[in-house]
Design a protein around this motif. Structure first.
Motif, PDB file in Angstrom:
ATOM      1  N   GLU A 181      10.065  -7.396  -5.540  1.00 40.87           N
ATOM      2  CA  GLU A 181      11.144  -6.417  -5.601  1.00 40.87           C
ATOM      3  C   GLU A 181      10.648  -5.047  -6.036  1.00 40.87           C
ATOM      4  O   GLU A 181       9.594  -4.922  -6.661  1.00 40.87           O
ATOM      5  CB  GLU A 181      12.235  -6.904  -6.571  1.00 40.87           C
ATOM      6  N   ILE A 182      11.430  -4.051  -5.692  1.00 39.31           N
ATOM      7  CA  ILE A 182      11.088  -2.693  -6.080  1.00 39.31           C
ATOM      8  C   ILE A 182      11.455  -2.515  -7.538  1.00 39.31           C
ATOM      9  O   ILE A 182      12.569  -2.810  -7.950  1.00 39.31           O
ATOM     10  CB  ILE A 182      11.862  -1.675  -5.208  1.00 39.31           C
ATOM     11  N   LYS A 183      10.509  -2.058  -8.324  1.00 37.39           N
ATOM     12  CA  LYS A 183      10.765  -1.841  -9.743  1.00 37.39           C
ATOM     13  C   LYS A 183      11.230  -0.403  -9.975  1.00 37.39           C
ATOM     14  O   LYS A 183      12.240  -0.171 -10.592  1.00 37.39           O
ATOM     15  CB  LYS A 183       9.494  -2.132 -10.543  1.00 37.39           C
ATOM     16  N   THR A 184      10.451   0.545  -9.482  1.00 36.29           N
ATOM     17  CA  THR A 184      10.838   1.940  -9.617  1.00 36.29           C
ATOM     18  C   THR A 184      10.537   2.714  -8.340  1.00 36.29           C
ATOM     19  O   THR A 184       9.620   2.378  -7.594  1.00 36.29           O
ATOM     20  CB  THR A 184      10.070   2.642 -10.773  1.00 36.29           C
ATOM     21  N   ILE A 185      11.318   3.758  -8.146  1.00 37.77           N
ATOM     22  CA  ILE A 185      11.056   4.692  -7.042  1.00 37.77           C
ATOM     23  C   ILE A 185      10.935   6.069  -7.675  1.00 37.77           C
ATOM     24  O   ILE A 185      11.815   6.487  -8.427  1.00 37.77           O
ATOM     25  CB  ILE A 185      12.210   4.692  -6.015  1.00 37.77           C
TER      26      ILE A 185
END
Ligand SMILES: [Zn+2]
Length: 123
Positions: free
Chosen positions: A115-119
């Protein structure tokens, strides 16, 4: 290639994210990838660069954070890292779903995430 479909889904959700906000430029994103997904960091990055080339998020970087696997054994109530296999073709030991204490199949409590943690972006 497994990585290709994963990255294609990721890129799509980042593009949705960008479209929904007034984001000028995406600098990069950080992914959490569980050991049990057996996804190769280099492959992920390669696919990411290739797939973002013609999009609004080209030039952004992909960072991959590996989440170590953890299992829960119903047979001997062990909790912790699973048994690892040394595989000739793999660069690092491969996490399995085997209990290191009794050798039976354990259930993963961690290690399947992707999953994406930060953008990181500028508006
Ligand atoms: Zn066990």
């Amino acid at each position: 290639m497994h990585e290709l479909s994963i990255v294609s889904g990721l890129v799509e959700s980042v593009l949705d994210f960008v479209a929904a906000r007034s984001i000028k430029k995406v600098l990069g994103l950080r992914l959490c990838v569980g050991e049990l997904t057996h996804l190769e960091t280099e492959q992920l990055r390669f696919c990411y660069t290739a797939m973002t080339e013609q999009t609004a998020i080209h030039g952004s970087t992909l960072e991959v954070e590996t989440v170590p696997a953890e299992v829960n054994c119903a047979h001997c109530s062990y909790q912790g890292p699973p048994k690892y296999w040394d595989e000739a073709l793999a660069s690092a030991p491969v996490a399995t779903l085997q209990c290191p204490r009794c050798g039976l199949t354990a259930e993963a409590t961690r290690g399947h995430e992707c999953e994406i943690k930060t953008i990181k972006y500028v508006t």
